[in-house]
Write an enzyme that holds these catalytic residues in place. Sequence first.
Site, PDB file in Angstrom:
ATOM      1  N   ASP A  71       0.858  -1.176   0.000  1.00 33.21           N
ATOM      2  CA  ASP A  71       0.000   0.000   0.000  1.00 33.21           C
ATOM      3  C   ASP A  71       0.895   1.226   0.000  1.00 33.21           C
ATOM      4  OD1 ASP A  71      -1.900   1.949   0.348  1.00 33.21           O
ATOM      5  OD2 ASP A  71      -2.277   1.490   2.456  1.00 33.21           O
ATOM      6  N   GLU A  72       1.139   1.752  -1.178  1.00 33.67           N
ATOM      7  CA  GLU A  72       2.058   2.889  -1.350  1.00 33.67           C
ATOM      8  C   GLU A  72       3.370   2.675  -0.587  1.00 33.67           C
ATOM      9  OE1 GLU A  72      -0.194   6.465  -0.373  1.00 33.67           O
ATOM     10  OE2 GLU A  72      -0.927   6.476  -2.441  1.00 33.67           O
ATOM     11  N   PRO A  73       4.068   1.559  -0.894  1.00 30.10           N
ATOM     12  CA  PRO A  73       5.285   1.245  -0.129  1.00 30.10           C
ATOM     13  C   PRO A  73       6.403   2.296  -0.296  1.00 30.10           C
ATOM     14  CG  PRO A  73       5.117  -0.152  -2.079  1.00 30.10           C
ATOM     15  CD  PRO A  73       3.810   0.564  -1.951  1.00 30.10           C
TER      16      PRO A  73
END
Length: 486
Positions: A122-124
């Site tokens: 998740d949006e790393p």
Amino acid sequence: MSLNLCPIILFFFFFFILTISRVGAIGINWGNTASHPLPPPKVVELLKSNNITKVKLFDADPLVLPALSGSNIGVTVGIPNTMLRSFNSSKKAAESWVHDNVTRYFSNGGSGVRIEYVAVGDEPFLQRYGEQFHPFVIGAATNIQAALIKANLEGKVRVVVPCSFDAFLSESNLPSKGHFRSDLNKTMIQLLTFLSKHGSPFFVTISPFVTIHQNKNISLAFSLFKETAHPHNDSHRTYKNSFDLSYDTLINALSIVGFPKIDIVVAQIGWPTDGATNATPSIAETFMKSLINHLHSKLGTPLRPQDPPIETYIFSLLDEDQRSITTGNFERHWGVFTFDGQAKYQVDFGQGSKNLVNAQNVEYLPSKWCVVNNNRDLSNASARASEACYVADCTALSPGGSCFNISWPGNISYAFNSFYQQHDQRTDSCDFGGLGLITTVDPSVGNCRFSVELHTSQSDSLHRACYFQWTTLLTTILVCLLRFTL
Ligand SMILES: *[C@@H]1O[C@H](CO)[C@@H](O)[C@H](O)[C@H]1NC(C)=O
Ligand SMILES: *[C@@H]1O[C@H](CO)[C@@H](O)[C@H](O)[C@H]1NC(C)=O
Ligand SMILES: *[C@@H]1O[C@H](CO)[C@@H](O)[C@H](O)[C@H]1NC(C)=O
Ligand SMILES: *[C@@H]1O[C@H](CO)[C@@H](O)[C@H](O)[C@H]1NC(C)=O
Ligand SMILES: *[C@@H]1O[C@H](CO)[C@@H](O)[C@H](O)[C@H]1NC(C)=O
Ligand SMILES: *[C@@H]1O[C@H](CO)[C@@H](O)[C@H](O)[C@H]1NC(C)=O
Ligand SMILES: *[C@@H]1O[C@H](CO)[C@@H](O)[C@H](O)[C@H]1NC(C)=O
Ligand SMILES: *[C@@H]1O[C@H](CO)[C@@H](O)[C@H](O)[C@H]1NC(C)=O
Ligand SMILES: *[C@@H]1O[C@H](CO)[C@@H](O)[C@H](O)[C@H]1NC(C)=O
């Protein structure tokens, strides 16, 4: 005569088909970082009644996926960042995730879940995470892809990596100076190579709100697609809105590293309605309507004319009272709908000129609120409220928020009530050292809504747990008394 018309009709027919296929679908993000999430079957009902055909999830919740079965809604399931390390190092772990969370539910229409994408992380690459996830992303994506191939889902389910708005930037807001953040240079090239190889699009967040929140040189009118906005010039190209400016900054970043043509999915875009200046339902409505008109116009951007994103996912479906507020107090107010599924404003997601349909038969806790008891010495009330706000959601009290204007001690009551509701209206959660008072009179004032939380199955078990503690205690006392008397 009719023979002569045939090619013309055919031409228009194909032209029509082509035009249709170029309209990128509009979906929505459905997150669950809430103390009292709306039950998944109600949410799916909400999606269906508003003709929303695509949804992006942040995990693979075993309560959410069955609710989507048979709905024919296109689904993106997510892998949380914390799982990336294990999927990078273990093909077996990746395979069992795919088995449990994709294969088990998957169907291409029919009675299962129409899973279209797996979002790895998740949006790393969010800047505030530092580089902690970078080394695992490509390995994890590769192992998930391999697991999908093994499960015969190649080409049916595609692997993507949602990229944050801060992964790319430009000097002085010039798209032609767009590039990826330098710490991401190598990882981005690996990611884009991976995506291209497997025919996956590039998932990216565009955030005109956060842009204006952080950048004083972008005007509100420019963010809201207003005709009157002062355009930004980039040599011979003219930018009339913030969306196009960000989009082309990304296109340029992609071009520099050698992937100018990759398909783009806008994975998150929205406008919050509370907790900050410019975060109001009416501004959000303007933004959302203009965005959807802009996407439907199929104009594209100066660097990608006639080539808008292939899909766009609105952020977000519902408010979530436990989202991290590191970036700002607006983070808990991205919903088009409130936490209980009521539309905050009107926008067309495919339901035509009709109004949005609200969630139906929502079950609330009783109509009770916790407020400050004005008959007590309130010298310690502010300290108590601050403590409550540490766990409760007090974001509406921040400057620009919907409850910013309620004066002291109204703001104390707001904090007490939020704490009380989050604790399922347990009597002991409205104590505050004797300063709390339970009331059945709604303390809401103007736009400042004192909410009553949703009734969830969790509320039952909490009440049961509490009841259980009391009965155990009473039994113990009785047993003690009996022993004592015997
Ligand atoms: C990722 O997995 C590969 C293959 O198992 C391994 O060689 C590499 O060290 C892992 N990366 C990290 C940062 O652990
Ligand atoms: C499937 O996803 C859920 C939710 O993210 C997770 O808790 C579970 O561990 C996953 N299953 C496997 C086998 O990894
Ligand atoms: C602010 O934007 C204007 C165009 O709208 C531009 O001319 C100016 O150079 C920008 N200033 C800064 C500091 O970026
Ligand atoms: C990033 O990669 C591009 C293309 O390979 C290169 O021109 C640029 O200098 C790199 N930037 C950094 C900070 O490494
Ligand atoms: C931008 O370009 C347009 C047309 O090329 C021009 O009318 C306008 O004055 C320019 N704006 C700025 C701020 O340079
Ligand atoms: C959804 O679409 C169908 C057919 O396209 C239409 O009949 C229906 O009215 C739409 N739903 C809403 C809520 O407008
Ligand atoms: C306020 O808090 C202080 C420190 O905890 C305490 O000594 C004092 O008695 C409290 N005052 C009231 C009115 O409760
Ligand atoms: C708060 O009050 C000020 C002054 O009365 C007013 O200008 C402002 O719009 C109000 N803000 C909200 C969020 O109601
Ligand atoms: C409530 O308002 C008072 C006075 O403006 C302020 O000192 C206090 O910090 C506020 N408390 C909360 C929880 O917002």
